[in-house]
Write an enzyme that holds these catalytic residues in place. Structure first.
Site, short mmCIF file in Angstrom:
data_model
loop_
_atom_site.label_atom_id
_atom_site.label_comp_id
_atom_site.label_asym_id
_atom_site.label_seq_id
_atom_site.Cartn_x
_atom_site.Cartn_y
_atom_site.Cartn_z
N GLU A 184 68.34 10.26 25.81
CA GLU A 184 68.07 11.69 25.60
C GLU A 184 66.82 12.17 26.45
O GLU A 184 65.62 12.21 25.52
CB GLU A 184 68.13 11.63 24.41
CG GLU A 184 69.10 11.48 23.56
CD GLU A 184 69.25 11.91 22.01
OE1 GLU A 184 68.13 12.31 21.51
OE2 GLU A 184 70.05 11.57 21.23
N GLU A 364 75.70 7.01 20.67
CA GLU A 364 75.08 7.15 19.11
C GLU A 364 75.83 8.13 18.26
O GLU A 364 76.11 9.23 18.71
CB GLU A 364 73.63 7.62 19.18
CG GLU A 364 72.57 6.48 19.68
CD GLU A 364 71.26 7.10 19.86
OE1 GLU A 364 70.88 8.12 19.03
OE2 GLU A 364 70.45 6.74 20.39
C1 FCB Z 1 68.66 9.95 18.31
C2 FCB Z 1 67.71 8.92 19.10
C3 FCB Z 1 67.79 7.88 18.20
C4 FCB Z 1 67.67 8.02 16.55
C5 FCB Z 1 68.61 8.85 16.45
C6 FCB Z 1 68.60 9.31 14.86
O1 FCB Z 1 68.10 11.42 19.03
O2 FCB Z 1 68.03 8.58 20.18
O3 FCB Z 1 66.55 6.96 18.46
O4 FCB Z 1 66.50 8.72 16.20
O5 FCB Z 1 68.55 10.21 17.10
#
Ligand code: FCB
Length: 459
Positions: A184, A364
């Protein structure tokens, strides 16, 4: 207010029971993800250097309750126990990141053998358990020494990222086949250099913020090149945060407003990487703050990738009047993020349609809820199970639509240090008692184990 997307609200009940079991391909990766600073602890052990997150969390007032990642989940010492838990869950992949200052205490030059050995042991222990290591080179814990030399604003620092990538790939590339450069970069740009909510806590003018975004992309390109020079067989990609943007209704004005948010914000990184130029709406929005782009930058940035990692948790709902929040009638997680699984499928289809993408991994997806240990010692996190069931179903549906998705990683393996929120937000499949470091698999972990074992989901 018009709220015409009622399909989103009724989705879970309508869909449950009427859809057939969805099966995933045999080689589908079922994993969980973590990041070094959020779990490792051992912040100053074995000659590790200081990271910007160490500096930031040690600064009073930056983190809820002034908590720090000094110990976090103590994973640095407990990684074998954590791998045993991954095995119990049946994971076939594990996404983790490397702490750059643990292996290069100054960010460049001097190598820390103890840090290198840690990742070496971690990778070997994963492979011995048949879990594929999936590495993110940089998940935000940048070396403080480089920060002191101007951080991501200073172009001269960018090659150090490629050197770090090369160092790690030389050491682990014989055993680790999938490498993401950044996690990110949009977050580093916005929260690290814009709002100051994340390390290094910069509150800069827009010109600097846009320049950081561009510089991160250049650093990504340099790292891709360095990795390919060492081993062209390695699969290299990047992990981007990508939440869907939905118009509140089918009115032209609402659709135009949502498109503007998507084009000027969401695809700031996707577009240059996959088209080789910035999107006109983003150029327009940046105006005189548009970054300095050197000749050759965009070719470097848009080198072909082997995969794209997508992190997605929620969506943004937009009407002609602006962003709609809270969304009436919607359900929210403990992060204050709306739960809207169908938007996930829409977003995946959209990027698949708009760009020529390599295979994707959902790197994620998950939800924070205020979990509690019941008297019987269990953590009955039904809301997380519901969230995961809905979202994994949408991944299955998107695949049926033709989107090439090769794996899914729950955020997160363990409850951990959630950046500015400290330990107050629990995302794990495994509950961590931060006083004793005792780990307990939550009901969602048991549920995920069954999904993995059957390689299928009952929506
Ligand atoms: C994302 C991050 C990860 C975590 C999640 C909840 O943006 O990459 O590290 O904090 O959010």
């Amino acid at each position: 207010m018009k709220l015409e997307r009622s399909d989103d609200q009724v989705f879970p009940t309508v869909m449950k029971g009427i859809m057939d079991t969805m099966h995933f391909p045999t080689e589908f990766l079922w994993g969980a993800a973590t990041a070094a600073y959020q779990i490792e602890g051992a912040w100053n052990e074995d000659h590790k250097g200081e990271s910007i997150w160490d500096r930031f969390s040690h600064t009073p007032g930056k983190i809820t309750n002034n908590e720090t990642g000094d110990i976090a989940c103590d994973h640095y010492h407990r990684y074998l126990e954590d791998i045993a838990l991954m095995r119990e869950l049946g994971l076939n992949a594990y996404r983790f990141s490397i702490s750059w200052p643990r292996v290069l205490p100054d960010g460049f030059g001097r190598i820390n053998p103890a840090g290198m050995d840690f990742y070496d042991r971690l990778v070997d222990a994963l492979l011995a358990t048949n879990i594929e290591p999936f590495i993110t080179l940089h998940h935000w814990d940048y070396p403080q020494t480089l920060q002191d030399r101007g951080g991501w604003v200073n172009r001269e620092n960018l090659p150090y990222f490629a050197d770090f990538a090369a160092l790690m790939v030389k050491r682990l590339g014989d055993r680790v086949h999938r490498w993401a450069t950044f996690n990110e970069p949009d977050d580093i740009t916005e929260h690290g250099y814009g709002s100051g909510e994340h390390a290094p806590g910069g509150k800069n003018d827009w010109k600097t913020v846009y320049q950081v975004g561009h510089n991160l992309l250049v650093a990504h390109g340099l790292a891709v090149q360095a990795i390919r020079d060492i081993n062209p067989a390695i699969e290299t990609g990047i992990v981007l945060g990508c939440w869907g943007v939905d118009p509140v209704s089918d009115d032209q004005s609402d659709i135009a407003a949502a498109d503007l948010v998507w084009n000027s914000q969401r695809i700031g990184f996707l577009h240059p990487i996959f088209c080789g130029h910035y999107h006109p709406a983003m150029i327009d929005k940046a105006g005189e703050n548009f970054p300095v782009v050197n000749p050759g930058d965009l070719a470097l940035i848009s080198q072909k990738l082997d995969f794209l990692g997508i992190n997605s948790y929620s969506r943004t709902l937009v009407g002609a009047q602006g962003i709609i929040s809270p969304v009436p009638g919607a359900e929210y997680t403990d992060m204050g993020w709306e739960i809207c699984a169908p938007a996930f499928r829409r977003m995946l289809n959209k990027i698949h349609h708009d760009y020529k993408l390599p295979p994707m991994f959902i790197t994620e997806n998950g939800a924070a809820f205020p979990d509690a240990v019941a008297l019987d010692g269990k953590i009955n996190d039904v809301r997380r199970i519901d969230y995961l069931r809905q979202h994994i179903s949408q991944v299955g549906l998107a695949s049926q639509d033709g989107v090439d998705i090769r794996g899914y990683f729950v955020w997160s393996l363990l409850d951990n240090f959630e950046w500015g929120h400290g330990f107050t937000k629990r995302f794990g499949l495994i509950y961590v008692d931060f006083d004793t470091q005792k780990r307990t698999i939550k009901d969602s972990g048991e549920w995920y184990r069954r999904v993995i074992a059957s390689n299928s989901i009952d929506p």
